[in-house]
Design a protein around this motif. Structure first.
Motif, PDB file in Angstrom:
ATOM      1  N   ARG A 173       0.790  -1.107  -0.086  1.00  0.00           N
ATOM      2  CA  ARG A 173       0.024   0.053  -0.151  1.00  0.00           C
ATOM      3  C   ARG A 173       0.877   1.272  -0.006  1.00  0.00           C
ATOM      4  N   SER A 216      -6.599   1.062  -6.273  1.00  0.00           N
ATOM      5  CA  SER A 216      -6.138   0.393  -5.079  1.00  0.00           C
ATOM      6  C   SER A 216      -6.122   0.962  -3.757  1.00  0.00           C
ATOM      7  N   GLU A 217      -6.104   0.255  -2.649  1.00  0.00           N
ATOM      8  CA  GLU A 217      -5.880   0.901  -1.438  1.00  0.00           C
ATOM      9  C   GLU A 217      -4.928   1.664  -1.163  1.00  0.00           C
ATOM     10  N   GLY A 218      -3.606   1.781  -1.692  1.00  0.00           N
ATOM     11  CA  GLY A 218      -2.554   2.514  -1.368  1.00  0.00           C
ATOM     12  C   GLY A 218      -2.720   3.870  -2.234  1.00  0.00           C
TER      13      GLY A 218
END
Length: 680
Positions: free
Chosen positions: A342, A368-370
């Motif tokens: 992340r 994405s979560e990052g």
């Protein structure tokens, strides 16, 4: 006959009055439901209830295979009513409840199959509690009206030879299932007795403490009660924790960590140091030399506590000192909510915007979560602008021409564009490490010949003359030199305060003085800064449960001796280090764990903004202890990545030097200088 009728009428008049009739709640009677089972599974002419009892015995003798019974909603409720009647009737029997009579109610089903189906039902959350209440409600009704002719009973004291169908019908006619009594079971009461009360839920915790005597039981009993009412205890507790952990604030602050002995906490840290050492740098001789000073009893206790907390797990057939390893379930806790992947995605997003700072970029609707972490941090810092473009429905209609097949999903999506406002980084200040190096060099040059290398107790000590690179010093001669330099620099009034303070500090020995006592002294700020800033320092801050100022003469109570070489035999490399989760048994810093610890703190502050360190300790306690968390907080504050949010007044003291009250009311949040690239 007339006298008998009069006597019968007189007996009926003496019986208690019946409750209101509730028969309208059911579409079919019990007899109709039973006959419906036969029509489904037996196409022959239906039998009467008396013939059915005889047929049950005949079926057992023939041992014929029955067809699979399909349970419906009416059958489920009928089974519950039948079990409630049988449970109440079998109270006090040594062999428990009898399931055989249920075959009169369910002719196509074996008694054992009915039992297994009920066990499956009662394992569902809340079902056991409902059955207890249903059984108790029927038991109360039955005890009052069991003399009535509707409840035919040849032998009241036996579980058999009674009209089960009639009892179930009576239950359905007169028992209100929506107002069943609450059942409270007491430990000291016999198993056959139930205490029934009209339970009124308390409106506050104060009312609970006032009206009830609460006896806390061990964890196993609590888990058993959860299992009884909510099913899988571990799954229930996990889901409950996940639901609560999403809240940023709670009504009550967390309490300070439970204090433990310094020796036990130090032993636990040494064990983790050994586990943090890479296999190619690990030697049994060096590991044994680290563990030997603590003794077998303390090491066993420390290992037991770490294992109980889930920090470590046992490894069969391992080398000496490495019989345990970090628990696999805690691997993710090293980085907390911000694992390396992340962080890399967040750094990549910022890198793209740094290359072209003035360009608007379309933001993916499935990031994405990052990437979302990077955007969330920018939004929190007010460093991002948005453009939202709704789909042009007129253009879409022109393209479609009343043909929906020409419309693609992308045409109907809302387009979101973002622009990051990059903040210029401030000039870097000289690090504490560089300043310390300069102090060490200047001190070494100013020293002359003397009895160096020994502590106040005559044991081997860390000396900045014998070991010029030593950072933690408890040499008696070196400390005497520092004390002399401090005394020469103070005026007479401040010198008296300083000497009185040093006397109290030495009398406290390894326990040290709590921060509340330290800052209560006159001119404490000037004295403490002098003690801790001179090289070598005459005192240091530590404490596994609260902040304490400790004399440098007792440094070996909080530090351990390590060797700089891999073999652990070169005495010239022997030095004292403060054990931390990212320090291995050679005194080297594991950069991956050090950055993971920083990511763990940052990840918590992103999802739980403005919290104090007590919350961080509770969340990360399986991997990092109190001193680990404070070390990371101090480092991130010095790097200006974190900033304080004081809820009562401005607190200027450093991290690790505050009172318990100040720590509780000092919150933390991320600053605008967060650079994701530093933590990869």
């Amino acid at each position: 006959m007339i006298p008998q009728q009069l006597q019968s009428n007189q007996q009926l008049n003496n019986l208690p009055s019946l409750p209101p009739l509730l028969a309208d709640r059911y579409q079919h009677t019990v007899t109709e439901i039973i006959n419906g089972m036969e029509r489904i599974h037996d196409k022959s002419s239906p039998l009467s209830i008396v013939e059915r009892k005889t047929a049950v015995v005949g079926q057992r003798q023939k041992n014929t295979r029955r067809k699979r019974f399909v349970w419906g909603v009416e059958h489920e409720e009928l089974l519950q009513d039948a079990v409630a009647v049988m449970r109440a009737r079998c109270r006090g029997l040594a062999r428990g409840m009898l399931w055989g009579p249920l075959e009169m109610v369910f002719p196509p089903v074996h008694a054992n199959n009915a039992r297994m189906h009920f066990v499956k039902y009662v394992s569902q959350p809340g079902s056991a509690n409902y059955m207890d209440r249903l059984e108790q409600g029927w038991y109360n009704l039955w005890q009052v009206h069991k003399e009535r002719p509707e409840l035919k009973d040849e032998e009241p004291f036996r579980a058999e030879r009674f009209d089960l169908v009639g009892h179930i019908q009576f239950l359905r006619d007169y028992l209100d299932k929506q107002n069943l009594p609450q059942v409270l079971l007491y430990k000291d009461a016999p198993t056959t007795e139930r205490v029934v009360t009209e339970l009124c839920l308390p409106s506050s915790v104060t009312e609970v403490l006032h009206k009830y005597h609460i006896v806390e039981s061990d964890g196993s009993s609590f888990e058993t009660s959860i299992q009884h009412y909510w099913g899988d205890a571990s799954a229930y507790l996990y889901e409950r924790h996940q639901a609560i952990s999403g809240l940023a604030f709670t009504e009550a602050e967390k309490n300070n960590p439970t204090p433990t002995s310094t020796d036990l906490s130090l032993a636990q840290n040494v064990i983790q140091m050994i586990m943090a050492t890479e296999p190619e740098r690990y030697t049994e001789l060096h590991a044994s030399s680290l563990l030997r000073p603590f003794g077998d009893t303390l090491i066993k206790q420390a290992t037991k506590d770490l294992s109980k907390r889930g920090v470590i797990s046992k490894v069969p057939g391992a080398k000496a000192g490495r019989a345990y390893r970090m628990s696999e379930s805690n691997v993710e806790d090293l980085s907390g909510k911000l694992p390396l992947r992340r962080c890399e995605d967040a750094a990549a997003v910022e890198k793209v915007f740094e290359d072209e700072p003035d360009a608007w970029r379309v933001w993916s609707l499935d990031p994405s979560e990052g990437e979302m972490l990077a955007l969330l941090q920018k939004v929190s810092s007010h460093e991002v602008d948005f453009k939202v473009q709704a789909p042009d429905m007129a253009t879409i209609n022109a393209i479609a021409m009343w043909n929906s097949r020409k419309i693609q999903d992308e045409m109907l999506e809302v387009e979101v564009a973002v622009l990051f406002d990059n903040v210029e980084a401030a000039e870097e200040e000289s690090s504490a490490e560089e300043n310390d190096t300069a102090l060490i060099a200047s001190f070494g040059e100013s020293q002359g010949e003397g009895d160096h290398g020994l502590s106040a107790t005559g044991e081997a000590a860390s000396c900045c003359v014998v070991q010029p690179t030593a950072r933690h010093v408890n040499c008696k001669a070196c400390l005497a030199r520092s004390l002399k330099l401090v005394a020469e620099s103070l005026d007479d009034e401040l010198l008296q305060v300083f000497l009185e303070f040093m006397r109290e500090l030495e009398e406290s020995k390894g326990d040290g003085l709590k921060a509340e006592l330290v800052w209560g002294h006159p001119n404490a700020y000037a004295v403490v800064r002098t003690l801790t800033s001179i090289y070598p320092p005459l005192a240091f801050w530590s404490g596994y449960s609260s902040c304490r100022l400790i004399s440098a003469n007792y440094l070996d109570d909080y530090a351990v001796w390590v060797f700089g070489d891999t073999n652990g035999t070169d005495q010239s490399t022997r030095h004292l280090v403060m054990p931390r989760r990212w320090i291995d048994m050679n005194g080297k810093t594991d950069e991956s764990i050090w950055k993971a610890a920083q990511r763990a703190i940052i990840g918590q502050l992103i999802t739980h903004p403005v919290i104090n360190y007590l919350h961080l300790i509770e969340i990360l306690h399986k991997v990092y202890d109190r001193l680990d968390v404070l070390s990371v907080l101090r480092h991130l504050e010095e790097r200006k990545i974190l900033k304080r949010v004081c809820t009562e007044y401005n607190i200027e003291r450093k991290v690790g030097e505050m009172t318990a009250h100040e720590e509780e009311h000092t919150k933390w949040e991320l600053s605008e200088r967060l650079d994701w690239q530093e933590f990869i």
